[in-house]
Enzyme design. Sequence first.
Site, short mmCIF file in Angstrom:
data_model
loop_
_atom_site.label_atom_id
_atom_site.label_comp_id
_atom_site.label_asym_id
_atom_site.label_seq_id
_atom_site.Cartn_x
_atom_site.Cartn_y
_atom_site.Cartn_z
N ILE A 150 -39.69 23.55 -71.83
CA ILE A 150 -40.09 22.32 -71.15
C ILE A 150 -38.89 21.53 -70.65
O ILE A 150 -39.06 20.49 -70.01
CB ILE A 150 -40.94 21.43 -72.08
N GLY A 151 -37.69 21.98 -70.92
CA GLY A 151 -36.51 21.25 -70.45
C GLY A 151 -35.24 21.89 -70.98
O GLY A 151 -35.26 22.89 -71.70
N GLU A 153 -28.20 19.53 -74.03
CA GLU A 153 -26.77 19.76 -74.02
C GLU A 153 -26.40 21.07 -74.69
O GLU A 153 -25.44 21.73 -74.31
CB GLU A 153 -26.08 18.59 -74.75
N PHE A 154 -27.20 21.48 -75.68
CA PHE A 154 -26.84 22.65 -76.46
C PHE A 154 -27.69 23.87 -76.14
O PHE A 154 -27.37 24.97 -76.56
CB PHE A 154 -26.96 22.33 -77.96
N GLY A 155 -28.79 23.72 -75.43
CA GLY A 155 -29.66 24.85 -75.15
C GLY A 155 -30.99 24.38 -74.59
O GLY A 155 -31.10 23.28 -74.04
N VAL A 171 -35.01 23.17 -74.51
CA VAL A 171 -35.98 22.37 -75.25
C VAL A 171 -37.35 22.98 -74.97
O VAL A 171 -37.74 23.14 -73.81
CB VAL A 171 -35.95 20.90 -74.81
N ASP A 189 -26.34 5.49 -76.04
CA ASP A 189 -26.87 6.12 -74.82
C ASP A 189 -28.33 5.75 -74.63
O ASP A 189 -29.15 6.59 -74.30
CB ASP A 189 -26.70 7.64 -74.90
#
Length: 668
Positions: free
Chosen positions: A318-319, A322-324, A326, A437
């Site tokens: 679904i998205g 930063e690391f991989g 989702v 953030d």
Amino acid sequence: MVDNKSSVVTLTWQPPDNNGGRNDIAYWIDCPLCPPDTEFSPRQHDIPGLEVNVSRLESHTTYEFLVYAVNGVSEQSMATGVKQEHIVINATTFSSVPSAVREVSIDEESSSKTTLGLMWKVPMFPNGVITTYQIRYRTTVETVADSKYHYQNHQAHSEVQRTQVTGLQQGTDYVFSIAATTKAGVGEYSTPFVARTEGGPKNAPYGPAIIAGAVAAVFVIMVLVAVVIFLLICWRRRKANQLYLKIASCPNNGKKEMPPTANGMIYSNGPNGEAVILPHIGKARTYIDPFTYEDPVQAVREFATEIDASCIRILDVIGGGEFGDVCSGLMLMPDKSTRKVAVKTLKTGASDKDRADFLSEASIMGQFDDPNVIELLGVVTRTRPAMIVTEYMENRSLDTFLKENDGKFSVPQLISMMRGIASGMRYLSEMNFVHRDLAARNILVSSTLVCKVADFGLSRRKHEGAYETKGGKIPIRWTAPEAIAFKKFTSASDVWSYGIVMWEIMSYGERPYWNWPNQDVIRAVEKGYRLPPPMDCPEALHQLMLDCWQKDRNHRPTFSTIVSTLDRLTRNPHALRPLAKAGVNQMNNSFTDLTQLHSVTEWLDSIKMGRYKDTFSQAGYVRLEDIARLSQGDLPRLGVNLVGHQKKIMKSIHSIRSHLEQAEETLV
């Protein structure tokens, strides 16, 4: 409808043509072949709507569903023998990950005293391209949590796969389970297979020697535990006696002193020194930075729950993070039910730093427990890929959700979203945690429009009352001036960011400062420029935004104050009636230069209404002069039905009229 990446079936139907003159119609589902633990959502009987989700079905199986319509007199008609009408729906399920491998056995030719050769057949349903096999193994006296893992690349064009597991103990029984892996994740593990390093498979129960050894080990452990408890009690008594002697030796003006108790403190008052035991007041919980741990795995184990990878089924990507990836997925709960979850995965080949940051984000999330902060359900760290499993938010990120629903919500509904975010941030600030953030893209929205703070990847450790960056990128448009200039972040800088989030909500996801370059944003804010009120924004809300954007961070409201302010506005709708007006010094340079527009298509793109280009073109509106004559009553026939979109388009049309009138006067 059948999800081709899972075993979830969605049944939909239309109401009966003849309702029998009654309005109390409900529906119920019959599934003769469904497993006993099949789940129907919202339920199997007395369904008020026209849709139901059926889960926990077997993969690659055809099911027959019978849908009945019933009302208050259906039971009486059935009692008279009248056959009940129904429709039949057939559905075949799929699976997102491979099914279990088949026929696991020992390969005696490649086995030795410290090595076991295994062979098996590929899954019946690979559900994708198999890349590797995950072999989980342990001794028979170890638990599943103590398992080790061996990985074997898939041998293409071979029905039978083989591998060797080395470094085993001689004459020892081992339990093996094998699972195939695709891009969708790890598949089902095979039935546990027991093999012994001295020869072939051994399925007999534990031998007498193993049982005797296990009993002896348990006895020794119990003795050690008893000794430790005894020593601990003695140590605590010794400390209490020392404290008592220390207190007793202090001057007390003749009053009798008593030592502190284990669960409270002693308070003496009155001429006779009567003692009152006060309840213990626990210290407020404080956020602990996982970066203080030398090993990020240690922090994860303290703050997060480890989940077996076999309990997670990936449904869809679904998205990206930063690391991989989702993904959405299903999680098998302890009560054998399933829950839809969101899964963050660590990309293949990630560096040690990426893995440490990935695990640290889970360690951060695991410390929070608030209705407006995303809930961490657990992590997968003992198998690949590593995963962070959180609750699933149906409407996903707030910025995208607002853009897709431009103009659909009332001001009270938008305030409710703001209030939820502020409440979550109040909780985090009370935990001494700074987000760094905070933005609409990092807020997730549930199906009931509950907003929850998420994405803690930019958080860092506390230092002298502030949070210091580690050289990473700063989200300029959402960041307070002092944080940009001095690289330090506080809860007050989060309040500044919250004001930007309020502006994003009221403008339905518009980009803060539009298309300005970052350096122009920094210079303008430093000179005192602040974002103007979005269209139809109540003056009270824009004033709260301006309060959040005070240059002196000590003058900004706290999140507790913001929550109270929003609650007060909700109780007093009259305060929301006056709309904010943009002053001369607040006019933004996002205003469209009409001299640069040559067609209706360019105009619609400039006001972010490009979705209506086809309908305007089909209606013959090509030039700006054509649309200048449009009124608000003309817009519905052009497909513009949302009130917010109508207001936005009409506001721009008024500007076009003024522009054309000025051009005519100039020509005259």
